[in-house]
Motif scaffolding. Structure first.
Motif, PDB file in Angstrom:
ATOM      1  N   LEU A 251       0.841  -1.211   0.000  1.00  0.00           N
ATOM      2  CA  LEU A 251       0.000   0.000   0.000  1.00  0.00           C
ATOM      3  C   LEU A 251       0.874   1.259   0.000  1.00  0.00           C
ATOM      4  O   LEU A 251       0.602   2.209  -0.743  1.00  0.00           O
ATOM      5  CB  LEU A 251      -0.891  -0.043   1.246  1.00  0.00           C
ATOM      6  N   THR A 252       1.927   1.252   0.800  1.00  0.00           N
ATOM      7  CA  THR A 252       2.834   2.408   0.850  1.00  0.00           C
ATOM      8  C   THR A 252       3.510   2.610  -0.501  1.00  0.00           C
ATOM      9  O   THR A 252       3.668   3.748  -0.962  1.00  0.00           O
ATOM     10  CB  THR A 252       3.918   2.189   1.946  1.00  0.00           C
ATOM     11  N   ALA A 253       3.879   1.505  -1.143  1.00  0.00           N
ATOM     12  CA  ALA A 253       4.560   1.599  -2.445  1.00  0.00           C
ATOM     13  C   ALA A 253       3.683   2.265  -3.495  1.00  0.00           C
ATOM     14  O   ALA A 253       4.181   2.829  -4.469  1.00  0.00           O
ATOM     15  CB  ALA A 253       4.988   0.209  -2.910  1.00  0.00           C
ATOM     16  N   MET A 254       2.348   2.193  -3.306  1.00  0.00           N
ATOM     17  CA  MET A 254       1.467   2.864  -4.294  1.00  0.00           C
ATOM     18  C   MET A 254       0.891   4.173  -3.741  1.00  0.00           C
ATOM     19  O   MET A 254      -0.059   4.721  -4.298  1.00  0.00           O
ATOM     20  CB  MET A 254       0.357   1.918  -4.772  1.00  0.00           C
ATOM     21  N   GLY A 255       1.475   4.678  -2.642  1.00  0.00           N
ATOM     22  CA  GLY A 255       1.083   5.997  -2.145  1.00  0.00           C
ATOM     23  C   GLY A 255       0.027   5.978  -1.053  1.00  0.00           C
ATOM     24  O   GLY A 255      -0.454   7.030  -0.644  1.00  0.00           O
ATOM     25  N   GLY A 256      -0.347   4.790  -0.570  1.00  0.00           N
ATOM     26  CA  GLY A 256      -1.352   4.703   0.491  1.00  0.00           C
ATOM     27  C   GLY A 256      -0.711   4.684   1.864  1.00  0.00           C
ATOM     28  O   GLY A 256       0.506   4.863   2.005  1.00  0.00           O
ATOM     29  N   ARG A 257      -1.558   4.459   2.870  1.00  0.00           N
ATOM     30  CA  ARG A 257      -1.064   4.448   4.250  1.00  0.00           C
ATOM     31  C   ARG A 257      -1.791   3.414   5.091  1.00  0.00           C
ATOM     32  O   ARG A 257      -3.009   3.224   4.928  1.00  0.00           O
ATOM     33  CB  ARG A 257      -1.326   5.826   4.869  1.00  0.00           C
ATOM     34  N   LEU A 258      -1.048   2.749   5.969  1.00  0.00           N
ATOM     35  CA  LEU A 258      -1.657   1.822   6.940  1.00  0.00           C
ATOM     36  C   LEU A 258      -1.053   2.155   8.304  1.00  0.00           C
ATOM     37  O   LEU A 258       0.174   2.190   8.452  1.00  0.00           O
ATOM     38  CB  LEU A 258      -1.386   0.370   6.560  1.00  0.00           C
ATOM     39  N   THR A 259      -1.925   2.438   9.266  1.00  0.00           N
ATOM     40  CA  THR A 259      -1.474   2.801  10.614  1.00  0.00           C
ATOM     41  C   THR A 259      -2.434   2.187  11.627  1.00  0.00           C
ATOM     42  O   THR A 259      -3.370   1.478  11.260  1.00  0.00           O
ATOM     43  CB  THR A 259      -1.521   4.334  10.806  1.00  0.00           C
ATOM     44  N   ASP A 260      -2.233   2.551  12.900  1.00  0.00           N
ATOM     45  CA  ASP A 260      -3.257   2.231  13.891  1.00  0.00           C
ATOM     46  C   ASP A 260      -4.402   3.253  13.739  1.00  0.00           C
ATOM     47  O   ASP A 260      -4.309   4.173  12.917  1.00  0.00           O
ATOM     48  CB  ASP A 260      -2.656   2.194  15.303  1.00  0.00           C
ATOM     49  N   ILE A 261      -5.462   3.105  14.545  1.00  0.00           N
ATOM     50  CA  ILE A 261      -6.612   4.004  14.317  1.00  0.00           C
ATOM     51  C   ILE A 261      -6.350   5.427  14.828  1.00  0.00           C
ATOM     52  O   ILE A 261      -7.130   6.335  14.581  1.00  0.00           O
ATOM     53  CB  ILE A 261      -7.929   3.475  14.928  1.00  0.00           C
TER      54      ILE A 261
END
Ligand code: AMP
Ligand code: MG
Ligand code: MG
Length: 306
Positions: A251-261
Motif C-alpha cells: 500500500l505504501t509503495a502505491m502511495g497509500g497508508r496503513l497505521t493504527d486508528i
C-alpha cells in the motif's frame, strides 16, 4: 547475476517463489478434503494448510537466509525437513534496489509471515478472501511485501488460477494495476468474522455509503489497492504484525497508508509484541487516510489503545 544481487532483492524474489509454493499447498489441502482444523482460541482456527504453508515458507527462508529473523503466525512444535523451492522470481530479482537497502545484510531484515490469512473464510469456502502474506521489515518499517492470492479467478475456468502481488516503497508494485477508489463515496471495508461493539461504533460514526465485510487483512488491503474500498477500519486489537506488514509495504509503495486508528505507524522490529493493539486504519489515498483518522471519534480511540 543472482549471487551479486543485493540481499534484499534476493529475499523479495525468493519470497514471491515460496508464496506461490505455499499457495499450491493451500489448494492441495483443500482438494484432499480433510482440513485438519484445530481451534487456537475463540474464533481463531488453524488448518493443515496453515501449518504446511508456514513450514514451507519459514523452512525455505531459514535455509536461504539463516541469519535473518523470520516470525510466523503458527506456533509449530517441531521443525520438519521441507521441500526446497528452487525457483526465484526473475522479474523481482532484476528490479532496481532502493539505494538504502543495497548493502543491508540478511541479519538486519525481519520477515513477518502469515502463511494463510483468512483461515475462517478458507474453512467456509470463501476462497478469494484467502492470501499468503510475507512482509519484510528493515529498521522497524516495512520495506517490501508479497501477497499471494491462491484462488484468484477460481470461479472463472478460462483464466489462470492464483496471482502474486508485490510492492517495494520507492520502487513500485507488480502483479496488479492500482485503481483509485470512486470519488465522493465512502466505502469502508472491515472484518466479517471478528465484529465487536467498538468496531461497530467506529463504523457507525463514520457514516459510510457502504460497508464491505470480508475476511483477512490481506484481502481487505487488496480491495483498497484495486479501488473497491476507500478505507479499511478495524477498531480492535485482534490483528497481528504478520497480518499488516506485507499489505502495508505494498500500500505504501502505491502511495497509500496503513497505521493504527490513531494515525500512528506500527513498528515491525523482531522484539515487537505481535498484536496490533491500537487497531488498523488503512487507505489507498493519504488524504482519505487523514480524513478517517480525524473522524474516528475520541471515544473509540480511548477504547483502542495499548
Ligand atoms: P478479519 O478482518 O477478522 O478477517 O481479521 C484479519 C486478521 O486478524 C486475521 O488474520 C484474523 O485472524 C486476525 N484477527 C482479527 N481479530 C481477531 C481476533 N479477535 N482473534 C484472532 N484473530 C483475529
Ligand atoms: Mg491473518
Ligand atoms: Mg493466518
Amino acid at each position: 547475476m543472482a549471487s551479486t544481487s543485493p540481499v534484499f532483492l534476493r529475499l523479495m524474489a525468493n519470497a514471491v517463489a515460496v508464496a506461490n509454493h505455499a499457495g499450491n499447498i493451500i489448494r492441495e489441502v483443500m482438494s484432499k478434503g480433510d482440513l485438519g482444523i484445530v481451534e487456537k482460541g475463540v474464533n481463531d482456527p488453524q488448518t493443515e494448510a496453515d501449518r504446511r504453508a508456514q513450514q514451507c515458507i519459514i523452512g525455505n527462508l531459514n535455509k536461504k537466509f539463516p541469519l535473518m529473523s523470520v516470525i510466523g503466525e503458527e506456533d509449530l512444535a517441531q521443525e520438519i525437513d521441507v521441500e526446497l523451492v528452487s525457483d526465484i522470481d526473475k522479474e523481482v530479482l532484476n528490479l532496481k534496489c532502493p539505494e538504502d537497502l543495497v548493502n543491508v545484510p540478511e541479519q538486519d531484515f525481519v520477515v513477518w509471515v502469515d502463511p494463510l490469512d483468512g483461515t475462517a473464510e478458507y474453512t467456509e469456502g470463501m476462497l478469494d478472501h484467502v492470501t499468503v502474506l510475507i512482509g519484510i521489515a528493515h529498521k522497524n518499517r516495512p520495506v517490501g511485501g508479497v501477497i499471494h492470492q491462491p484462488y484468484y479467478n477460481y470461479k472463472n475456468d478460462k483464466a489462470g488460477l492464483g496471482r502474486t502481488l508485490w510492492g517495494i516503497p520507492g520502487v513500485g508494485v507488480g502483479g496488479f494495476n492500482p485503481v483509485a477508489p470512486p470519488e465522493g463515496k465512502r466505502l469502508v471495508v472491515t472484518t466479517r468474522s471478528h465484529m465487536t461493539p467498538v468496531v461497530q461504533q467506529a463504523l457507525d460514526s463514520l457514516k459510510p455509503d457502504e460497508i464491505l465485510r470480508v475476511g483477512g487483512a490481506g484481502y481487505k488491503v487488496m480491495l483498497l489497492m484495486e479501488g473497491k474500498a476507500t478505507a479499511y477500519v478495524f477498531a480492535s486489537p485482534g490483528c497481528k504484525k504478520w497480518d499488516t506488514c506485507a499489505p502495508e509495504a505494498i500500500l505504501t509503495a502505491m502511495g497509500g497508508r496503513l497505521t493504527d486508528i490513531h494515525g500512528d505507524p506500527y513498528s515491525y522490529a523482531s522484539t515487537e509484541m505481535h498484536p496490533n493493539r491500537r487497531g488498523v486504519l488503512a487507505a489507498a489515498k493519504s488524504d482519505d487516510h487523514k480524513w478517517f483518522v480525524e473522524n474516528i471519534p475520541d471515544a473509540v480511540k480511548q477504547l483502542v489503545k495499548s
